[in-house]
Design a protein around this motif. Structure first.
Motif, PDB file in Angstrom:
ATOM      1  N   VAL A 111       0.839  -1.198   0.000  1.00  0.00           N
ATOM      2  CA  VAL A 111       0.000   0.000   0.000  1.00  0.00           C
ATOM      3  C   VAL A 111       0.875   1.250   0.000  1.00  0.00           C
ATOM      4  CG1 VAL A 111      -1.760   1.316   1.266  1.00  0.00           C
ATOM      5  CG2 VAL A 111      -1.843  -1.197   1.249  1.00  0.00           C
ATOM      6  N   ALA A 112       0.439   2.254  -0.741  1.00  0.00           N
ATOM      7  CA  ALA A 112       1.083   3.563  -0.706  1.00  0.00           C
ATOM      8  C   ALA A 112       0.054   4.617  -0.339  1.00  0.00           C
ATOM      9  CB  ALA A 112       1.721   3.897  -2.049  1.00  0.00           C
ATOM     10  N   GLN A 113       0.407   5.470   0.591  1.00  0.00           N
ATOM     11  CA  GLN A 113      -0.416   6.610   0.975  1.00  0.00           C
ATOM     12  C   GLN A 113       0.118   7.844   0.244  1.00  0.00           C
ATOM     13  OE1 GLN A 113       0.452   8.996   4.482  1.00  0.00           O
ATOM     14  NE2 GLN A 113      -1.543   8.391   5.329  1.00  0.00           N
ATOM     15  N   PHE A 114      -0.773   8.599  -0.383  1.00  0.00           N
ATOM     16  CA  PHE A 114      -0.377   9.784  -1.138  1.00  0.00           C
ATOM     17  C   PHE A 114      -0.918  11.037  -0.478  1.00  0.00           C
ATOM     18  CE2 PHE A 114       0.299   6.433  -4.080  1.00  0.00           C
ATOM     19  CZ  PHE A 114       1.314   6.864  -4.927  1.00  0.00           C
ATOM     20  N   LYS A 115       0.000  11.904  -0.077  1.00  0.00           N
ATOM     21  CA  LYS A 115      -0.318  13.246   0.393  1.00  0.00           C
ATOM     22  C   LYS A 115       0.512  14.221  -0.429  1.00  0.00           C
ATOM     23  CE  LYS A 115      -1.514  12.193   5.218  1.00  0.00           C
ATOM     24  NZ  LYS A 115      -1.228  12.520   6.652  1.00  0.00           N
ATOM     25  N   GLY A 116       0.335  15.527  -0.151  1.00  0.00           N
ATOM     26  CA  GLY A 116       1.124  16.486  -0.899  1.00  0.00           C
ATOM     27  C   GLY A 116       1.412  17.745  -0.121  1.00  0.00           C
ATOM     28  N   GLN A 117       2.466  18.423  -0.542  1.00  0.00           N
ATOM     29  CA  GLN A 117       2.737  19.772  -0.068  1.00  0.00           C
ATOM     30  C   GLN A 117       2.223  20.781  -1.085  1.00  0.00           C
ATOM     31  OE1 GLN A 117       6.975  19.912   0.813  1.00  0.00           O
ATOM     32  NE2 GLN A 117       6.749  18.646   2.648  1.00  0.00           N
ATOM     33  N   ASN A 118       1.413  20.289  -2.029  1.00  0.00           N
ATOM     34  CA  ASN A 118       0.874  21.107  -3.109  1.00  0.00           C
ATOM     35  C   ASN A 118      -0.234  22.032  -2.625  1.00  0.00           C
ATOM     36  OD1 ASN A 118      -0.280  18.383  -2.826  1.00  0.00           O
ATOM     37  ND2 ASN A 118      -1.811  19.077  -4.307  1.00  0.00           N
ATOM     38  N   GLU A 119      -0.272  23.221  -3.198  1.00  0.00           N
ATOM     39  CA  GLU A 119      -1.324  24.182  -2.893  1.00  0.00           C
ATOM     40  C   GLU A 119      -2.387  24.229  -3.982  1.00  0.00           C
ATOM     41  OE1 GLU A 119       0.635  27.887  -2.197  1.00  0.00           O
ATOM     42  OE2 GLU A 119       1.606  27.197  -0.336  1.00  0.00           O
ATOM     43  N   GLU A 120      -2.148  23.520  -5.078  1.00  0.00           N
ATOM     44  CA  GLU A 120      -3.144  23.378  -6.140  1.00  0.00           C
ATOM     45  C   GLU A 120      -3.258  21.890  -6.460  1.00  0.00           C
ATOM     46  OE1 GLU A 120       0.754  23.267  -7.697  1.00  0.00           O
ATOM     47  OE2 GLU A 120      -0.166  24.987  -6.693  1.00  0.00           O
ATOM     48  N   SER A 121      -4.219  21.523  -7.287  1.00  0.00           N
ATOM     49  CA  SER A 121      -4.416  20.108  -7.611  1.00  0.00           C
ATOM     50  C   SER A 121      -3.282  19.588  -8.491  1.00  0.00           C
ATOM     51  CB  SER A 121      -5.758  19.903  -8.322  1.00  0.00           C
ATOM     52  OG  SER A 121      -6.823  20.146  -7.440  1.00  0.00           O
ATOM     53  N   GLU A 148      -6.702  12.777  -9.196  1.00  0.00           N
ATOM     54  CA  GLU A 148      -6.319  14.153  -8.915  1.00  0.00           C
ATOM     55  C   GLU A 148      -6.136  14.290  -7.411  1.00  0.00           C
ATOM     56  OE1 GLU A 148      -9.023  17.918  -9.024  1.00  0.00           O
ATOM     57  OE2 GLU A 148      -8.225  17.625 -11.049  1.00  0.00           O
ATOM     58  N   LEU A 149      -4.998  14.833  -7.006  1.00  0.00           N
ATOM     59  CA  LEU A 149      -4.699  15.038  -5.593  1.00  0.00           C
ATOM     60  C   LEU A 149      -4.814  16.532  -5.301  1.00  0.00           C
ATOM     61  CD1 LEU A 149      -3.685  13.281  -3.112  1.00  0.00           C
ATOM     62  CD2 LEU A 149      -1.442  14.312  -3.577  1.00  0.00           C
ATOM     63  N   ALA A 150      -5.936  16.921  -4.718  1.00  0.00           N
ATOM     64  CA  ALA A 150      -6.139  18.320  -4.363  1.00  0.00           C
ATOM     65  C   ALA A 150      -5.338  18.665  -3.118  1.00  0.00           C
ATOM     66  CB  ALA A 150      -7.628  18.587  -4.136  1.00  0.00           C
ATOM     67  N   ALA A 151      -5.147  19.942  -2.869  1.00  0.00           N
ATOM     68  CA  ALA A 151      -4.439  20.374  -1.665  1.00  0.00           C
ATOM     69  C   ALA A 151      -5.148  19.806  -0.443  1.00  0.00           C
ATOM     70  CB  ALA A 151      -4.405  21.898  -1.599  1.00  0.00           C
ATOM     71  N   GLY A 152      -4.386  19.156   0.435  1.00  0.00           N
ATOM     72  CA  GLY A 152      -4.945  18.576   1.650  1.00  0.00           C
ATOM     73  C   GLY A 152      -5.518  17.188   1.503  1.00  0.00           C
ATOM     74  N   ASP A 153      -5.554  16.659   0.276  1.00  0.00           N
ATOM     75  CA  ASP A 153      -6.103  15.315   0.048  1.00  0.00           C
ATOM     76  C   ASP A 153      -5.147  14.232   0.555  1.00  0.00           C
ATOM     77  OD1 ASP A 153      -8.464  16.036  -1.099  1.00  0.00           O
ATOM     78  OD2 ASP A 153      -7.947  15.409  -3.137  1.00  0.00           O
ATOM     79  N   THR A 154      -5.727  13.073   0.892  1.00  0.00           N
ATOM     80  CA  THR A 154      -4.966  11.862   1.161  1.00  0.00           C
ATOM     81  C   THR A 154      -5.629  10.720   0.416  1.00  0.00           C
ATOM     82  OG1 THR A 154      -4.350  12.626   3.381  1.00  0.00           O
ATOM     83  CG2 THR A 154      -4.073  10.283   2.910  1.00  0.00           C
ATOM     84  N   LYS A 155      -4.875   9.981  -0.369  1.00  0.00           N
ATOM     85  CA  LYS A 155      -5.413   8.853  -1.117  1.00  0.00           C
ATOM     86  C   LYS A 155      -4.532   7.629  -0.882  1.00  0.00           C
ATOM     87  CE  LYS A 155      -7.544  11.705  -4.729  1.00  0.00           C
ATOM     88  NZ  LYS A 155      -8.940  11.495  -4.297  1.00  0.00           N
ATOM     89  N   TYR A 156      -5.137   6.447  -1.061  1.00  0.00           N
ATOM     90  CA  TYR A 156      -4.444   5.183  -0.812  1.00  0.00           C
ATOM     91  C   TYR A 156      -4.534   4.302  -2.055  1.00  0.00           C
ATOM     92  CZ  TYR A 156      -4.629   6.752   4.008  1.00  0.00           C
ATOM     93  OH  TYR A 156      -4.488   7.494   5.151  1.00  0.00           O
TER      94      TYR A 156
END
Length: 273
Positions: A111-121, A148-156
């Motif tokens: 499993v991989a968890q995806f977060k970001g330091q992005n401020e846009e998608s 699409e990983l929006a700012a603040g999103d977490t996906k698995y």
């Protein structure tokens, strides 16, 4: 045991023989970044078959000791060896990589968890090393899964055993090189590899982007069950245990995980350090 170079070799190939072949006319287009593959759409709403996990975190493992395969397609047989080794690409193609819910994530083995330091998608596209044509063309316009990983999103995302491939991420459309290959910074993976004695491996690579003279995006991948990380800052201003063109011919960079047990990768998109 040193884990042999896995997906880094894919990036290296874009500067080799495959770089002289335009693959775009023979490959399917990447799906819209807001859509999911059929397998990922069904898996996110399907119950897990692995039983309850030991703990509430996505890094936990099933208390039953049996990992879920709910939502994956059937496994394909491996073939080739060394740089041409073809792992499990799923049947139908790409069904070895699925998006799962946070509550189900702990029931899967890889499993991989995806977060970001992005401020846009940002858009993220996943691919197998080998494409639907059975050749090493997986990153030429093919998509096993996109989101699409929006700012603040977490996906698995869950990966079936013996899966070997990568993901590319960028704000806006994923850039491509002159041959149609994804040419942003990559995350590369090899899960429970049958050609490497059940070991798993991961790394961040800027080789394709640098070979194409394009922007190097920041990305970090860490073993959430250990202490190993691989990271590149924007424009490769800082590189830690990761691949740039200077390391093209070096094996073993990144994370090398023994034992054939659960793998939990924490991924940061648009990593800035």
């Amino acid at each position: 045991m040193q884990f042999t170079k896995t997906l880094m070799l894919l990036a290296a190939l874009t500067s080799g023989s495959l770089a002289n072949v335009d693959k775009r006319s023979t490959l399917i287009p990447v799906a819209s970044p807001t859509s999911s593959s059929p397998s990922s759409a069904s898996s996110s709403s399907s119950p897990s078959s692995g039983g309850g996990s030991s703990g509430g975190s996505w890094t936990a493992t099933p208390s039953s000791g049996s990992y879920s395969t709910e939502g994956f397609g059937s496994r394909t047989s491996s073939g080739g060896g060394g740089i041409t080794y073809a792992g499990n690409t799923g049947n139908p193609w790409g069904s070895n990589i699925i998006q799962v819910s946070e509550s189900d994530a702990a029931n899967y083995k890889n499993v991989a968890q995806f977060k970001g330091q992005n401020e846009e998608s940002w858009n993220v596209v996943f691919f197998n090393k080998c494409g639907p044509d059975g050749e090493m063309t997986g990153w030429y316009g093919n998509s096993a899964l996109t989101f699409e990983l929006a700012a603040g999103d977490t996906k698995y995302v869950a990966f079936d055993d013996d899966s070997r491939g990568g993901w590319a991420a960028s704000s806006g459309s994923i850039p491509t090189d002159n041959n149609g290959g994804y040419a942003s910074t990559w995350g590369e993976f090899d899960f429970t590899s049958s050609s490497n004695g059940g070991w798993s491996g991961f790394d961040v690579s800027a080789i394709v982007a640098q070979n194409a003279g394009l922007t190097v995006q920041g990305m970090s991948i860490c073993d959430a069950l250990g202490s190993t990380c691989s990271s590149i800052n924007p424009d490769a201003t800082s590189v830690d245990n990761a691949y740039t063109t200077a390391e093209t011919d070096i094996g073993g960079i990144g994370g090398n995980l023994s034992g054939g047990g659960a793998v939990r990768l924490a991924v940061t998109i648009d990593y800035k350090g």
